[in-house]
Design an enzyme around this catalytic site. Structure first.
Site, PDB file in Angstrom:
ATOM      1  N   SER A   1       0.923  -1.260  -0.017  1.00 54.11           N
ATOM      2  CA  SER A   1       0.169   0.212   0.487  1.00 54.11           C
ATOM      3  C   SER A   1       1.104   1.044  -0.305  1.00 54.11           C
ATOM      4  O   SER A   1       1.509   1.159   0.806  1.00 54.11           O
ATOM      5  CB  SER A   1      -0.453  -0.072   0.786  1.00 54.11           C
TER       6      SER A   1
ATOM      7  N   HIS B   1      -3.893   1.020  -3.583  1.00 56.08           N
ATOM      8  CA  HIS B   1      -3.243  -0.277  -4.114  1.00 56.08           C
ATOM      9  C   HIS B   1      -3.165  -0.407  -5.742  1.00 56.08           C
ATOM     10  O   HIS B   1      -4.306  -0.772  -6.536  1.00 56.08           O
ATOM     11  CB  HIS B   1      -4.077  -1.381  -4.244  1.00 56.08           C
TER      12      HIS B   1
ATOM     13  N   HIS C   1      -6.057  -8.961  -0.743  1.00 54.82           N
ATOM     14  CA  HIS C   1      -6.499  -9.338   0.326  1.00 54.82           C
ATOM     15  C   HIS C   1      -6.849 -10.395   0.996  1.00 54.82           C
ATOM     16  O   HIS C   1      -8.485 -10.243   0.330  1.00 54.82           O
ATOM     17  CB  HIS C   1      -6.274  -8.084   1.174  1.00 54.82           C
TER      18      HIS C   1
ATOM     19  N   TYR D   1      -8.985  -9.878   2.960  1.00 50.79           N
ATOM     20  CA  TYR D   1     -10.187  -8.833   4.221  1.00 50.79           C
ATOM     21  C   TYR D   1     -10.661  -8.417   2.382  1.00 50.79           C
ATOM     22  O   TYR D   1     -11.817  -8.151   2.588  1.00 50.79           O
ATOM     23  CB  TYR D   1      -9.847  -7.981   4.534  1.00 50.79           C
ATOM     24  N   GLU D   2     -10.281  -8.122   0.854  1.00 48.61           N
ATOM     25  CA  GLU D   2     -10.898  -8.481   0.073  1.00 48.61           C
ATOM     26  C   GLU D   2     -12.196  -9.262  -0.446  1.00 48.61           C
ATOM     27  O   GLU D   2     -12.743  -8.760  -1.388  1.00 48.61           O
ATOM     28  CB  GLU D   2     -10.463  -7.596  -0.735  1.00 48.61           C
TER      29      GLU D   2
ATOM     30  N   ALA E   1       2.673  -1.800   3.565  1.00 53.11           N
ATOM     31  CA  ALA E   1       2.872  -0.799   5.358  1.00 53.11           C
ATOM     32  C   ALA E   1       2.205  -2.169   6.491  1.00 53.11           C
ATOM     33  O   ALA E   1       1.325  -2.504   6.605  1.00 53.11           O
ATOM     34  CB  ALA E   1       1.984   0.051   4.666  1.00 53.11           C
TER      35      ALA E   1
ATOM     36  N   MET F   1      -1.762  -6.801   6.518  1.00 52.25           N
ATOM     37  CA  MET F   1      -2.534  -7.179   6.560  1.00 52.25           C
ATOM     38  C   MET F   1      -2.460  -8.198   5.268  1.00 52.25           C
ATOM     39  O   MET F   1      -2.837  -8.522   4.915  1.00 52.25           O
ATOM     40  CB  MET F   1      -4.209  -6.747   6.144  1.00 52.25           C
ATOM     41  N   SER F   2      -0.721  -8.166   5.341  1.00 52.88           N
ATOM     42  CA  SER F   2      -0.561  -9.469   3.936  1.00 52.88           C
ATOM     43  C   SER F   2       0.654  -9.998   4.604  1.00 52.88           C
ATOM     44  O   SER F   2       0.716 -10.137   5.170  1.00 52.88           O
ATOM     45  CB  SER F   2       0.034  -7.907   3.012  1.00 52.88           C
TER      46      SER F   2
ATOM     47  N   ASN G   1       2.476   3.720  11.319  1.00 52.12           N
ATOM     48  CA  ASN G   1       1.892   4.509  11.932  1.00 52.12           C
ATOM     49  C   ASN G   1       2.307   3.725  13.711  1.00 52.12           C
ATOM     50  O   ASN G   1       2.803   2.750  13.365  1.00 52.12           O
ATOM     51  CB  ASN G   1       0.368   4.021  12.001  1.00 52.12           C
TER      52      ASN G   1
ATOM     53  N   HIS H   1      -6.908   4.970   6.588  1.00 48.94           N
ATOM     54  CA  HIS H   1      -5.853   4.597   5.219  1.00 48.94           C
ATOM     55  C   HIS H   1      -5.582   4.981   5.146  1.00 48.94           C
ATOM     56  O   HIS H   1      -4.240   4.749   4.494  1.00 48.94           O
ATOM     57  CB  HIS H   1      -7.366   3.405   5.301  1.00 48.94           C
TER      58      HIS H   1
HETATM   59  N1  HPA Z   1      -2.839  -2.698  11.840  1.00 43.35           N
HETATM   60  C1  HPA Z   1      -3.277  -3.364  10.865  1.00 43.35           C
HETATM   61  N2  HPA Z   1      -1.974  -3.198   9.442  1.00 43.35           N
HETATM   62  C2  HPA Z   1      -2.011  -1.628   9.220  1.00 43.35           C
HETATM   63  C3  HPA Z   1      -1.315  -1.508   9.862  1.00 43.35           C
HETATM   64  C4  HPA Z   1      -2.057  -1.501  10.705  1.00 43.35           C
HETATM   65  O1  HPA Z   1      -1.683  -0.578  12.384  1.00 43.35           O
HETATM   66  N3  HPA Z   1      -0.759   0.237   9.861  1.00 43.35           N
HETATM   67  C5  HPA Z   1      -0.579  -0.397   7.996  1.00 43.35           C
HETATM   68  N4  HPA Z   1      -1.628  -1.384   7.672  1.00 43.35           N
END
Ligand code: HPA
Length: 275
Positions: A32, A63, A85, A87-88, A115, A213-214, A237, A249
């Site tokens: 991402s 993406h 992903h 989640y998609e 990310a 998440m990947s 973050n 996001h």
């Molecule tokens: N959590 C999960 N996935 C992420 C995060 C997070 O804080 N930051 C970027 N992808």
């Protein structure tokens, strides 16, 4: 979409478009907001995912969804800019289509980027983290279902998922280019929601330094196929369970885009050092 036959069809289509595809090509998955980490490849050929029959489509903003083949320091590189992903709505196996196609194309080394949120309080948004190991906390494996013996073993070993030699090269590159590179364990969750403070506390307690998440399932699929893996997380973050800051996001994508330059410098240097 994930049977060996369908992966062969996708790979043939890619080879029709890239007629000078070379043995020894390095595969890269850009996460991402990291689309800018690899921009200038020599003699680049770009194929949007939408033009590859049977290929999944990225549904997420940030993406971009295209395949780029070209040369960096005269080395052949195949970049997947955009990934899939859980989640998609993709199964873990479908989410690993990129990796399966790379394996089918004969790629032996891949760099996986993403990310991620920092869990280790010593790490900050903007840092890059070399992945030394992972925890697959999704509850899913890309290897569920019948094993395709031509891809790999039914019960593949996962004692060294992230290639130690590639890690050593990455650390050398970080020193040489003065790019700050932390090291740590990545935990993959299913998402798409971000974590609560209690979940964040738990993920730290089970030994993770970053959460995303990947990557973990992709690394599993790669190791299954005997592909060497290097993983670099771009920490976007900072998640501190006792004073959780809100994350969006958009903020994740913005921070990843800012770190793309450092990611780019590092990846280029690593590629020059590989033979
Ligand atoms: N959590 C999960 N996935 C992420 C995060 C997070 O804080 N930051 C970027 N992808």
């Amino acid at each position: 979409m994930t049977s060996p036959e369908s992966i062969i069809v996708i790979s043939r289509h890619i080879l029709e478009k890239i007629d000078n595809f070379q043995v020894g090509t390095i595969g890269i998955i850009l996460g991402s907001g990291l689309g800018e980490a690899i921009t200038k490849l020599d003699k680049a050929i770009e194929i949007p995912y939408s033009e590859i029959p049977g290929f999944p489509q990225s549904t997420v903003k940030g993406h971009s969804g295209s395949l780029i083949y070209g040369f960096m320091q005269e080395k052949p590189i195949l970049v997947f800019s955009g990934r899939f992903h859980i989640y998609e709505g993709y199964t873990a196996a479908e989410a690993c289509t990129t990796v399966r196609v790379m394996g089918e194309l004969g790629i032996k080394t891949i760099f996986i980027t993403n990310a991620a949120g920092a869990l280790n309080p010593r790490y900050d948004a903007g840092d890059l983290m070399l992945i030394t190991d992972h925890i697959n906390f999704t509850g899913h494996s890309p290897l569920t279902g019948p094993n395709h013996d031509q891809w790999g073993l039914r019960f593949p070993d996962m004692s060294k998922v992230y290639c130690e030699k590639l890690q050593a090269v990455a650390l050398e590159s970080a020193r040489a280019t003065a790019v700050r590179l932390e090291r740590g364990v990545y935990v993959q969750v299913s998402g798409p929601n971000l974590e609560t403070p209690a979940e964040t506390r738990m993920l730290k307690m089970i030994g993770a330094d970053a959460v995303g998440m990947s990557t973990a399932i992709e690394a599993v699929a790669a190791v299954h196929m005997g592909i060497k893996v290097m993983g670099i997380a771009c920490l976007t973050n900072k998640n501190l369970p006792d004073c959780m800051a809100e994350t969006t996001h958009e903020a994740v994508i913005e921070q990843a885009a800012k770190s793309s330059a450092a990611m780019s410098v590092l990846i280029k240097d690593i590629i020059t050092r590989l033979n």
